[in-house]
Design a protein around this motif. Sequence first.
Motif, PDB file in Angstrom:
ATOM      1  N   LEU A  35       0.951  -1.156  -0.060  1.00 59.89           N
ATOM      2  CA  LEU A  35       0.197  -0.004  -0.196  1.00 59.89           C
ATOM      3  C   LEU A  35       1.069   1.280  -0.068  1.00 59.89           C
ATOM      4  O   LEU A  35       0.448   2.264  -0.469  1.00 59.89           O
ATOM      5  N   SER A  36       2.035   1.173   0.449  1.00 64.75           N
ATOM      6  CA  SER A  36       2.811   2.243   0.609  1.00 64.75           C
ATOM      7  C   SER A  36       3.368   2.766  -0.689  1.00 64.75           C
ATOM      8  O   SER A  36       3.893   3.847  -0.958  1.00 64.75           O
ATOM      9  N   GLN A  37       3.171   1.748  -1.787  1.00 61.80           N
ATOM     10  CA  GLN A  37       3.923   2.148  -3.303  1.00 61.80           C
ATOM     11  C   GLN A  37       2.414   2.779  -3.923  1.00 61.80           C
ATOM     12  O   GLN A  37       2.659   3.431  -4.843  1.00 61.80           O
ATOM     13  N   LEU A  38       1.357   2.742  -3.316  1.00 60.08           N
ATOM     14  CA  LEU A  38       0.371   3.161  -3.786  1.00 60.08           C
ATOM     15  C   LEU A  38      -0.244   4.583  -3.372  1.00 60.08           C
ATOM     16  O   LEU A  38      -1.140   5.418  -4.002  1.00 60.08           O
ATOM     17  N   THR A  39       0.156   4.869  -2.188  1.00 60.71           N
ATOM     18  CA  THR A  39      -0.276   6.105  -1.375  1.00 60.71           C
ATOM     19  C   THR A  39       0.828   6.598  -0.445  1.00 60.71           C
ATOM     20  O   THR A  39       1.523   5.762   0.074  1.00 60.71           O
ATOM     21  N   ASP A  40       0.926   7.888  -0.273  1.00 57.60           N
ATOM     22  CA  ASP A  40       1.867   8.386   1.000  1.00 57.60           C
ATOM     23  C   ASP A  40       0.999   8.874   2.109  1.00 57.60           C
ATOM     24  O   ASP A  40       1.300   9.266   3.053  1.00 57.60           O
ATOM     25  N   ASN A  41      -0.549   8.484   2.153  1.00 55.56           N
ATOM     26  CA  ASN A  41      -1.117   8.859   3.111  1.00 55.56           C
ATOM     27  C   ASN A  41      -1.276   7.762   4.252  1.00 55.56           C
ATOM     28  O   ASN A  41      -1.690   6.736   4.070  1.00 55.56           O
ATOM     29  N   GLN A  42      -0.552   8.003   5.083  1.00 56.17           N
ATOM     30  CA  GLN A  42      -0.182   7.049   6.303  1.00 56.17           C
ATOM     31  C   GLN A  42      -1.304   6.325   7.035  1.00 56.17           C
ATOM     32  O   GLN A  42      -1.288   5.234   7.487  1.00 56.17           O
ATOM     33  N   SER A  43      -2.297   7.378   7.311  1.00 62.39           N
ATOM     34  CA  SER A  43      -3.463   6.924   7.797  1.00 62.39           C
ATOM     35  C   SER A  43      -4.272   6.113   7.108  1.00 62.39           C
ATOM     36  O   SER A  43      -4.802   5.037   7.543  1.00 62.39           O
ATOM     37  N   LEU A  44      -4.198   6.227   5.924  1.00 66.84           N
ATOM     38  CA  LEU A  44      -4.958   5.671   4.808  1.00 66.84           C
ATOM     39  C   LEU A  44      -4.483   4.277   4.748  1.00 66.84           C
ATOM     40  O   LEU A  44      -5.140   3.210   4.935  1.00 66.84           O
ATOM     41  N   ILE A  45      -3.151   4.080   4.824  1.00 67.15           N
ATOM     42  CA  ILE A  45      -2.403   2.829   4.648  1.00 67.15           C
ATOM     43  C   ILE A  45      -2.738   1.875   6.017  1.00 67.15           C
ATOM     44  O   ILE A  45      -2.987   0.850   6.106  1.00 67.15           O
ATOM     45  N   ASP A  46      -2.651   2.470   7.145  1.00 72.84           N
ATOM     46  CA  ASP A  46      -3.239   2.023   8.518  1.00 72.84           C
ATOM     47  C   ASP A  46      -4.503   1.469   8.417  1.00 72.84           C
ATOM     48  O   ASP A  46      -4.693   0.212   8.941  1.00 72.84           O
ATOM     49  N   ILE A  47      -5.524   2.314   8.142  1.00 71.83           N
ATOM     50  CA  ILE A  47      -6.980   1.836   8.194  1.00 71.83           C
ATOM     51  C   ILE A  47      -7.377   0.596   7.279  1.00 71.83           C
ATOM     52  O   ILE A  47      -7.663  -0.211   7.826  1.00 71.83           O
ATOM     53  N   ILE A  48      -6.478   0.597   6.491  1.00 75.56           N
ATOM     54  CA  ILE A  48      -6.774  -0.741   5.473  1.00 75.56           C
ATOM     55  C   ILE A  48      -5.855  -1.864   5.686  1.00 75.56           C
ATOM     56  O   ILE A  48      -6.519  -2.923   5.827  1.00 75.56           O
ATOM     57  N   SER A  49      -4.667  -1.620   6.488  1.00 82.56           N
ATOM     58  CA  SER A  49      -3.885  -2.677   6.749  1.00 82.56           C
ATOM     59  C   SER A  49      -3.797  -3.286   8.305  1.00 82.56           C
ATOM     60  O   SER A  49      -3.115  -4.354   8.642  1.00 82.56           O
ATOM     61  N   GLN A  50      -4.171  -2.245   9.174  1.00 85.26           N
ATOM     62  CA  GLN A  50      -3.810  -2.609  10.685  1.00 85.26           C
ATOM     63  C   GLN A  50      -4.604  -3.601  11.204  1.00 85.26           C
ATOM     64  O   GLN A  50      -4.158  -4.127  12.410  1.00 85.26           O
ATOM     65  N   HIS A  51      -5.451  -4.225  10.807  1.00 83.73           N
ATOM     66  CA  HIS A  51      -6.137  -5.447  11.359  1.00 83.73           C
ATOM     67  C   HIS A  51      -5.713  -6.756  10.780  1.00 83.73           C
ATOM     68  O   HIS A  51      -6.385  -7.550  11.002  1.00 83.73           O
ATOM     69  N   PHE A  52      -4.996  -6.781  10.093  1.00 78.78           N
ATOM     70  CA  PHE A  52      -4.138  -7.750   9.723  1.00 78.78           C
ATOM     71  C   PHE A  52      -2.872  -7.949  10.557  1.00 78.78           C
ATOM     72  O   PHE A  52      -2.185  -7.148  11.052  1.00 78.78           O
ATOM     73  N   PHE A  53      -2.157  -9.283  10.448  1.00 79.47           N
ATOM     74  CA  PHE A  53      -1.164  -9.827  11.424  1.00 79.47           C
ATOM     75  C   PHE A  53       0.161  -9.075  10.493  1.00 79.47           C
ATOM     76  O   PHE A  53      -0.007  -8.686   9.362  1.00 79.47           O
ATOM     77  N   GLN A  54       1.066  -8.895  11.277  1.00 79.08           N
ATOM     78  CA  GLN A  54       2.521  -8.262  10.873  1.00 79.08           C
ATOM     79  C   GLN A  54       3.040  -8.851   9.767  1.00 79.08           C
ATOM     80  O   GLN A  54       3.011 -10.080   9.508  1.00 79.08           O
ATOM     81  N   LYS A  55       3.120  -8.387   8.573  1.00 80.46           N
ATOM     82  CA  LYS A  55       3.975  -8.811   7.518  1.00 80.46           C
ATOM     83  C   LYS A  55       2.789  -9.436   6.498  1.00 80.46           C
ATOM     84  O   LYS A  55       3.292 -10.458   5.720  1.00 80.46           O
ATOM     85  N   THR A  56       1.627  -9.473   6.954  1.00 77.87           N
ATOM     86  CA  THR A  56       0.584 -10.184   5.840  1.00 77.87           C
ATOM     87  C   THR A  56       0.841  -9.935   4.514  1.00 77.87           C
ATOM     88  O   THR A  56       0.698  -8.753   4.301  1.00 77.87           O
ATOM     89  N   PRO A  57       0.688 -10.904   3.618  1.00 76.86           N
ATOM     90  CA  PRO A  57       1.187 -10.897   2.196  1.00 76.86           C
ATOM     91  C   PRO A  57      -0.248 -10.032   1.905  1.00 76.86           C
ATOM     92  O   PRO A  57      -1.433 -10.526   2.225  1.00 76.86           O
ATOM     93  N   ALA A  58       0.047  -9.172   0.733  1.00 74.24           N
ATOM     94  CA  ALA A  58      -1.216  -8.380   0.270  1.00 74.24           C
ATOM     95  C   ALA A  58      -2.087  -9.213  -0.622  1.00 74.24           C
ATOM     96  O   ALA A  58      -3.392  -8.701  -0.674  1.00 74.24           O
ATOM     97  N   SER A  59      -1.621 -10.452  -1.135  1.00 75.34           N
ATOM     98  CA  SER A  59      -2.607 -11.340  -1.857  1.00 75.34           C
ATOM     99  C   SER A  59      -3.682 -11.881  -0.715  1.00 75.34           C
ATOM    100  O   SER A  59      -4.738 -12.110  -1.190  1.00 75.34           O
ATOM    101  N   PHE A  60      -3.050 -11.979   0.369  1.00 72.86           N
ATOM    102  CA  PHE A  60      -4.066 -12.179   1.304  1.00 72.86           C
ATOM    103  C   PHE A  60      -4.983 -11.265   2.076  1.00 72.86           C
ATOM    104  O   PHE A  60      -6.331 -11.266   2.084  1.00 72.86           O
ATOM    105  N   ALA A  61      -4.250 -10.137   2.284  1.00 73.27           N
ATOM    106  CA  ALA A  61      -4.928  -9.071   2.823  1.00 73.27           C
ATOM    107  C   ALA A  61      -6.113  -8.608   1.970  1.00 73.27           C
ATOM    108  O   ALA A  61      -7.171  -8.135   2.550  1.00 73.27           O
TER     109      ALA A  61
END
Length: 533
Positions: A181-207
Motif C-alpha cells: 500500500l505504501s507504493q500506492l499512497t503516501d497517506n499514512q493514515s489511509l495505509i493504516d486503516i486498510i492494513s492494521q487489522h491484519f497480522f504483521q507482514k501479512t502478504p497483500a495477496s491475503f489481506a
Amino acid sequence: MRYDAIIVGGGIAGLTSAAFLTKNGYKILLCEKEDKVGGLANSFYYDGFLFDTGARGIIDSGIVKPMLKQLDIDIEFVKSIVTIGIEKEAIRVETIDSLNDYREMLVNLYPDSENDIDVILHEIKIVMDHMDVLYGIENPLFKDLKKDKDYLFKTLFPWLFKFLTKSGKIKKFNLPVYDYLSQLTDNQSLIDIISQHFFQKTPASFALSYFSLYLDYEYPLKGTLDLAEKLKEYIIKTEGVIKTSTEIKKIDLFNKTLLDQNDQYYEYNQLIWAADTNQLYKSIDMETIGDSKIKKGIEKQKELLKGKKAGDSIYSLYLAVDLGNQYFKKKSSGHFFYTPDKKGQSTIFEKLETVSKATEKKEIFDWMSEYLDYTTYEIAIPALRNEKLAPKGKTGLMVSVLMDYDFISNIKSLGLYEEFKYFAEDKMISVLDDSIYGEIRQKVIHQFSSTPLTIERLSGNLEGGITGWAFTNDDIPTITKMTKIKKTCNTPIPDILQAGQWTFSPSGLPISILTGKIAADKAVKTLKKGRRK
C-alpha cells in the motif's frame, strides 16, 4: 490396545482426520489434552450468554460445506454479514457492489486522497478476482472424481485452466500489505486503516482479498462449537474413540506407542499429529530410533523450528450487557470491524518491541491505552445472528484486538497480569462508550477477558498463535504454496503424519479441515497397503 490410527489433537483438523478415518472403517483413537474438543472453534455459555472463544465466523472456501456433505453432517448456517466502520462512518459488505460503499466511506474520510483510493480499490478488485478463482469451486478432495464425472469435466477441468492462468499473476502481491500500500499512497493514515487489522507482514495477496472473503462469512446457528460437536458425534457414531483430558508426553517410534500424562500406553499403526508441531518433536523418544537417516531428518526439522515465532494472537474482551438486539442492529451487523479513530496505529506500533521489554508499569499501561485508542476492533455479536444466543433484552459481545505474545508475557513476568487485564477491559469499554456504543459502560452486566497466554494454555498453540506461523519469520517452517498443499501431511518420521494450522501458511479453519482430510487420505492409503500384506 492397538489402533489403526491415533490422532493427537482434537481441534478441527484432528476431528476431520478422525471422521474420515472412521468413515473408511478404521479403528481410531483421538486424544485431546483439554476436557472438550474443538480447539479454536469453540463456544461456551456464561449466565445464558453464548460466547465464541475462537473463530467469530466461518468462511466456506469450497471446503467446509463439502466436508460436511461428504460426512452427511447437517449444520444450520446463517449468513454473517460483515460491517466495516471507521469513526462515525460504517458500511455493510453484502454484495460485490459494497466496494462502491467502501470507496465512498474512504473518500469521505480522506477527500484529498481520492485518486489514491481508486488505485487501491483497483488492486483490491484484481486480488479478489484471483481469490474467487482459487476458492471458487468445491474442493476436489471432497469429491468422488470417479463417480462424479459431471464435476470432473464441467467444473474441475475448466477451473484448473483458470487457476494456472491466475496463479502466476498473484506473485506480485506477495509483498507485505503495508509495504504494498505504501507504493500506492503516501497517506499514512489511509495505509493504516486498510492494513492494521491484519497480522504483521501479512502478504497483500491475503489481506487485499479479504473484502471478497467477507462475502463468504457464515455462522453456525448454535455457535461455532456446533461444528466441533457434530464432528465429535459423527466419530462416536462410527465407533471412533475420543479421549479428552489426555495429553501425549512421549512417542516411542520403534514400538509405535504413545505415553500420556497418566503413564498410559496406546499403540498405533498410523499416527496423525494435529496439535502444536513443536510438541510433536519434543515428544519423540530419540533413543528408540535406530535408523541414522530418520534421526537426521528429525534433527533437521527441529533445527528448522528453532526460534520460529507463531502468528499474532488476540486479546478478547467478553461483555454481557443490558441492551437489546435492536440497539446493536442500528450500529452494525453481527460481525463488525471497527476503528474508532482514523489516525491509525503505526506510530504506536513502532514502540511495541521496546515496550515488550519495559519494566515500568506506567510505560506499559500508557502504551496499551494509546494502542486501544487507534487500533481496529473485531466485534462479534452472536445474538444478532441468532437471538436465542443471549437472554431476552440483553446482548453478549466478543471484542478482540491483535495482541503480541511477548508483550503480554513480559507483563505476566512483572506480576502485573491481572491488574493489566482489568485496565485493558476498562479502557476498551471506555473507547467503545466514547465512540460507537454510547450507552454501553453503564449497561455492563459481566466483563472478563482472555489473552494470548489464555489461548496458549487452552489450545496448546505456540505463543497463542491463531493462524499458524508468523509472517515475520525469515523462513516459514511449512508449506505456503497452494499447489503443494497435498504435501502438508508429510513428516520425516515413519508412520507419522501431520495436520492443522501449523502445516500450511497462512492457516485458518478451512485450511485446518483441508489438511486434516489430506492426512486422513494418506493414512488410509498406507493402512490399505498394510492390510494387503
